[in-house]
Design a protein around this motif. Structure first.
Motif, short mmCIF file in Angstrom:
data_model
loop_
_atom_site.label_atom_id
_atom_site.label_comp_id
_atom_site.label_asym_id
_atom_site.label_seq_id
_atom_site.Cartn_x
_atom_site.Cartn_y
_atom_site.Cartn_z
N ASN A 1 2.51 -8.50 -2.80
CA ASN A 1 1.74 -9.58 -2.18
C ASN A 1 1.29 -10.68 -3.14
O ASN A 1 0.45 -11.51 -2.77
CB ASN A 1 0.52 -9.03 -1.41
N SER B 1 1.66 -14.18 -5.14
CA SER B 1 2.32 -15.44 -4.79
C SER B 1 2.80 -16.13 -6.06
O SER B 1 2.13 -16.08 -7.10
CB SER B 1 1.38 -16.35 -4.00
N PRO C 1 -3.07 -10.86 -5.70
CA PRO C 1 -4.01 -10.88 -4.57
C PRO C 1 -5.43 -10.44 -4.95
O PRO C 1 -5.61 -9.63 -5.86
CB PRO C 1 -3.40 -9.90 -3.57
#
Length: 192
Positions: A49, A51, A97
């Protein structure tokens, strides 16, 4: 109202339900694998997760390959074990995250680097690495990587690939804002 919608729906019953389910599952797995690898370095899947914050691909001159603690002496970057090499740089910086620390992201990426067959040449964490602002601004040139000295992690690993030497530089940090960033450099020195 709901009853009338259900009356008009058509349910298709597959003739071979297990084969249909297996095919559907394979589609989900393949789709996930492609998305997980998009923008990542070959063989180095990003932290779950995370980015992609920055991507750099370029020739690099005088790239610092530091195999010990970094420090600045009379305005110059120094390390007990240092090389300044020319080659090709592939860099990815990821934002991790919320709720995941720099140590956890670092350990995950270290596992992927070792799985490629790269040997760890140097590893440090916290203040043992030297000042975070030196790594972020002077060595990497990525100010986003500036954070708490005590929450930084650095790794240098390498491997031989078809006569070329590949270096992997991994750096993970928690910023003052509590955001976590992890940078992975794949630096290739071509065969002579």
């Amino acid at each position: 109202m709901t009853g009338s919608v259900i009356k008009n729906m058509v349910f298709i019953q597959p003739r071979k339900p297990l084969l249909w389910l297996a095919g559907l599952s394979l589609c989900f797995v393949l789709t996930g694998a492609v998305q997980a690898q998009e923008g990542d370095l070959p063989g180095l899947q990003r932290y779950p997760n995370a980015s992609l914050y920055q991507s750099v691909t370029r020739e690099a001159r005088n790239y610092p390959v530091l195999g010990s603690r970094a420090r600045k002496i009379r305005g110059e970057i120094r390390a007990d074990k240092e090389q300044w090499l020319d080659g090709f740089l592939e860099r990815r910086v990821y934002e991790i995250p919320t709720g995941h620390g720099s140590a956890r992201a670092f350990q995950d990426m270290t596992k992927h680097i070792k799985a490629l067959g790269a040997e760890v040449e140097f590893l440090c964490e916290g203040r043992d690495c030297g000042p975070s602002n030196l790594w972020a601004n002077d060595i990497f040139g990525v100010s986003t990587l500036y954070g708490h000295d005590r929450e930084q992690h650095y790794l240098l690993a390498s491997r031989e690939v078809k006569g070329s030497k590949e270096y992997y530089v991994l750096y993970s940090i928690t910023r003052g804002t509590r955001r976590v960033y992890t940078m992975i450099d794949q630096f290739t020195v071509p065969a002579p």
